[in-house]
Design an enzyme around this catalytic site. Structure first.
Site, PDB file in Angstrom:
ATOM      1  N   LYS A 120       0.793  -1.226   0.000  1.00 15.58           N
ATOM      2  CA  LYS A 120       0.000   0.000   0.000  1.00 15.58           C
ATOM      3  C   LYS A 120       0.829   1.283   0.000  1.00 15.58           C
ATOM      4  O   LYS A 120       0.350   2.332  -0.466  1.00 15.58           O
ATOM      5  CB  LYS A 120      -0.945   0.008   1.197  1.00 15.58           C
ATOM      6  N   SER A 130       0.698  -9.988  -0.547  1.00 13.09           N
ATOM      7  CA  SER A 130       0.524  -8.537  -0.539  1.00 13.09           C
ATOM      8  C   SER A 130       0.797  -7.835   0.777  1.00 13.09           C
ATOM      9  O   SER A 130       0.992  -6.613   0.793  1.00 13.09           O
ATOM     10  CB  SER A 130      -0.887  -8.176  -1.025  1.00 13.09           C
TER      11      SER A 130
END
Length: 325
Positions: A54, A309
């Site tokens: 992110k 992720s």
């Protein structure tokens, strides 16, 4: 609808992020290769700044703003990973950040956001509308940094795809498929643009938690559909109501399809990541590994890349999931 980002936007994002991000490696396990009958390359964004992918999109968004816009501060909503990316980026630019976070978000993620200097505004993820929570701050002039449905955010996440394809080429392999965790679709859409630019024949798959497979069902329907209320999942990082407008526009063109995985399969994948890759991966970050056992992706004799992720999970939660796997 805002124009979706293209490969030039992803290259521009990579230039902005140069020297600031970790170029996460491609790693593999011979044991997992043997189990799945192919070559599986893992892209561990667990090792990224703030512990997930992110940061890439958040920093690219803030760096794309005019100085006058940044000076008014930024506001976002997130269950944790985007919150940390925005908070870290805002601190680097020296601007105020307000993050609306679900009251039941992992305590570690909330604490990390506060440590980075951002103000946390708690809300009820089941009863409160996120935009209603952040609207007063937007009305004061703060700039909204969306978690996924924004061209600069998508382009930032797409830099993973640039790295991935460059690293695969350096290894002398051609990727048959890339498998990616999916919440609102920012990660899958950004990576898919870079992958398809470099290798149009590589299949790109989105993976979601069971009962939160809005992208999978939207791809089947040919239009965006929402998740039904009343379900829960251990994959807090990727529980979204529906795909984004921009992300779905990209994903419907680029994705081979979507796969839904159970919490049980995800927990087992977390155990495999720990045992064979020596990585702590949070539930939402491990769904793409879980999808390899679904039987929906052809693996025998293939070379497949899997994105891990994020790894932001507190020890107590991690231990509890491992014990139950």
């Amino acid at each position: 609808m805002t124009t979706p980002p293209g490969i030039a936007d992803i290259h521009a994002a990579a230039a902005r992020l140069a020297g600031l991000i970790v170029e996460t490696p491609l790693i593999e396990s011979q044991e997992l290769n043997k189990r799945f009958g192919g070559r599986i390359l893992f892209k561990p964004e667990t090792l990224q700044r703030t512990g997930s992918f992110k940061f890439r999109g958040a920093y690219n968004k803030l760096s794309s703003l005019r100085e006058e816009e940044r000076s008014r501060g930024v506001v976002a909503f997130s269950s944790g990973n985007h919150a940390q990316g925005v908070a870290a980026s805002a601190a680097m630019f020296g601007v105020k950040a307000v993050i609306a976070m679900p009251a039941d978000a992992p305590a570690m993620k909330i604490a990390n956001v506060r440590k980075m200097g951002a103000e946390v505004v708690p809300f009820d993820r089941f009863r409160d509308d996120r935009m209603t929570v952040v609207r007063p701050y937007i009305e004061r002039g703060m700039v909204l940094v969306p978690p996924f449905d924004d061209p600069a955010i998508i382009a930032g996440q797409g830099t993973i795809g640039l790295e991935l394809m460059r690293q695969a080429k350096a290894l002398g392999v051609s990727l048959d498929a890339v498998v990616i965790p999916c919440g609102g679709g920012g990660l899958t859409s950004g990576i898919s643009v870079a992958v398809k630019d470099a290798s149009p024949d590589t299949a790109v798959w989105a993976v979601e938690p069971e009962h939160f497979d809005d992208t999978r069902r939207s791809l089947i329907e040919g239009a965006r559909v929402s998740n039904e209320l009343g379900h829960a999942s251990i994959c807090d990082a990727i529980l979204t109501a529906e795909p984004g407008l921009i992300t779905f526009e990209i994903n419907r063109r680029n994705l081979a399809g979507g796969i839904a995985v159970s919490d049980k399969a995800t927990a087992q994948a977390m155990r495999d990541a720990m045992a064979y890759l020596k990585l702590v991966v949070e539930p939402g970050g491990c769904v793409a590994l879980a999808a390899l056992s679904s039987g929906e992706i052809e693996l025998s004799g293939k070379c497949v890349a899997v994105v891990l992720s994020g790894g932001n999970v507190d020890f107590g939660t991690y231990a509890e999931i491992m014990a139950a796997a």
